[in-house]
Motif scaffolding. Structure first.
Motif, PDB file in Angstrom:
ATOM      1  N   ASP A   1      43.503  33.056  32.438  1.00 50.70           N
ATOM      2  CA  ASP A   1      44.441  34.120  32.106  1.00 50.70           C
ATOM      3  C   ASP A   1      44.920  33.988  30.660  1.00 50.70           C
ATOM      4  OD1 ASP A   1      45.885  36.451  33.146  1.00 50.70           O
ATOM      5  OD2 ASP A   1      47.690  35.225  32.876  1.00 50.70           O
ATOM      6  N   ALA A   2      45.115  32.769  30.188  1.00 48.37           N
ATOM      7  CA  ALA A   2      45.520  32.540  28.799  1.00 48.37           C
ATOM      8  C   ALA A   2      44.432  33.020  27.837  1.00 48.37           C
ATOM      9  CB  ALA A   2      45.830  31.064  28.575  1.00 48.37           C
ATOM     10  N   VAL A   3      43.168  32.773  28.186  1.00 49.37           N
ATOM     11  CA  VAL A   3      42.049  33.266  27.369  1.00 49.37           C
ATOM     12  C   VAL A   3      42.067  34.787  27.335  1.00 49.37           C
ATOM     13  CG1 VAL A   3      39.530  33.483  27.250  1.00 49.37           C
ATOM     14  CG2 VAL A   3      40.564  31.261  27.730  1.00 49.37           C
ATOM     15  N   ARG A   4      42.226  35.412  28.492  1.00 42.18           N
ATOM     16  CA  ARG A   4      42.238  36.881  28.562  1.00 42.18           C
ATOM     17  C   ARG A   4      43.379  37.473  27.725  1.00 42.18           C
ATOM     18  NH1 ARG A   4      38.468  38.005  32.362  1.00 42.18           N
ATOM     19  NH2 ARG A   4      38.192  36.461  33.987  1.00 42.18           N
ATOM     20  N   HIS A   5      44.549  36.858  27.755  1.00 43.71           N
ATOM     21  CA  HIS A   5      45.679  37.332  26.942  1.00 43.71           C
ATOM     22  C   HIS A   5      45.360  37.256  25.454  1.00 43.71           C
ATOM     23  CE1 HIS A   5      49.009  36.668  30.194  1.00 43.71           C
ATOM     24  NE2 HIS A   5      48.245  37.715  30.441  1.00 43.71           N
ATOM     25  N   ALA A   6      44.774  36.138  25.019  1.00 45.50           N
ATOM     26  CA  ALA A   6      44.445  35.967  23.602  1.00 45.50           C
ATOM     27  C   ALA A   6      43.392  36.973  23.143  1.00 45.50           C
ATOM     28  CB  ALA A   6      43.970  34.542  23.337  1.00 45.50           C
ATOM     29  N   VAL A   7      42.350  37.171  23.940  1.00 47.61           N
ATOM     30  CA  VAL A   7      41.292  38.121  23.577  1.00 47.61           C
ATOM     31  C   VAL A   7      41.839  39.543  23.556  1.00 47.61           C
ATOM     32  CG1 VAL A   7      39.097  39.140  24.327  1.00 47.61           C
ATOM     33  CG2 VAL A   7      39.393  36.655  24.343  1.00 47.61           C
TER      34      VAL A   7
END
Length: 70
Positions: A24-30
């Motif tokens: 989820d942290a990756v998705r937020h950053a992207v």
């Protein structure tokens, strides 16, 4: 001489956070990168870590985001 132009890329580093998990942290950053950068084409996870705040955990992921220059 070739008429094909080379594509030039730039990288920028971001830290995504989430209370749910690393994915989820990756998705937020992207998603955030795509709001201000055009031609986002790849990412690379450089580091994963977390922050503990009492009972809560904040997942943090450092990413390099790659995008093509115009």
């Amino acid at each position: 001489m070739s008429t094909h132009e080379a594509t030039i890329y730039r990288k920028t580093e971001l830290v995504g956070t989430s209370s749910v998990g690393f994915d989820d942290a990756v998705r937020h950053a992207v998603a955030r990168a795509q709001k201000t950068l055009r031609h986002v084409q790849w990412f690379e996870v450089k580091e994963q870590r977390g922050r503990i705040d009492g009972e809560a955990i904040e997942y943090q992921v450092t990413l390099e985001i790659g995008f093509a220059l115009e």
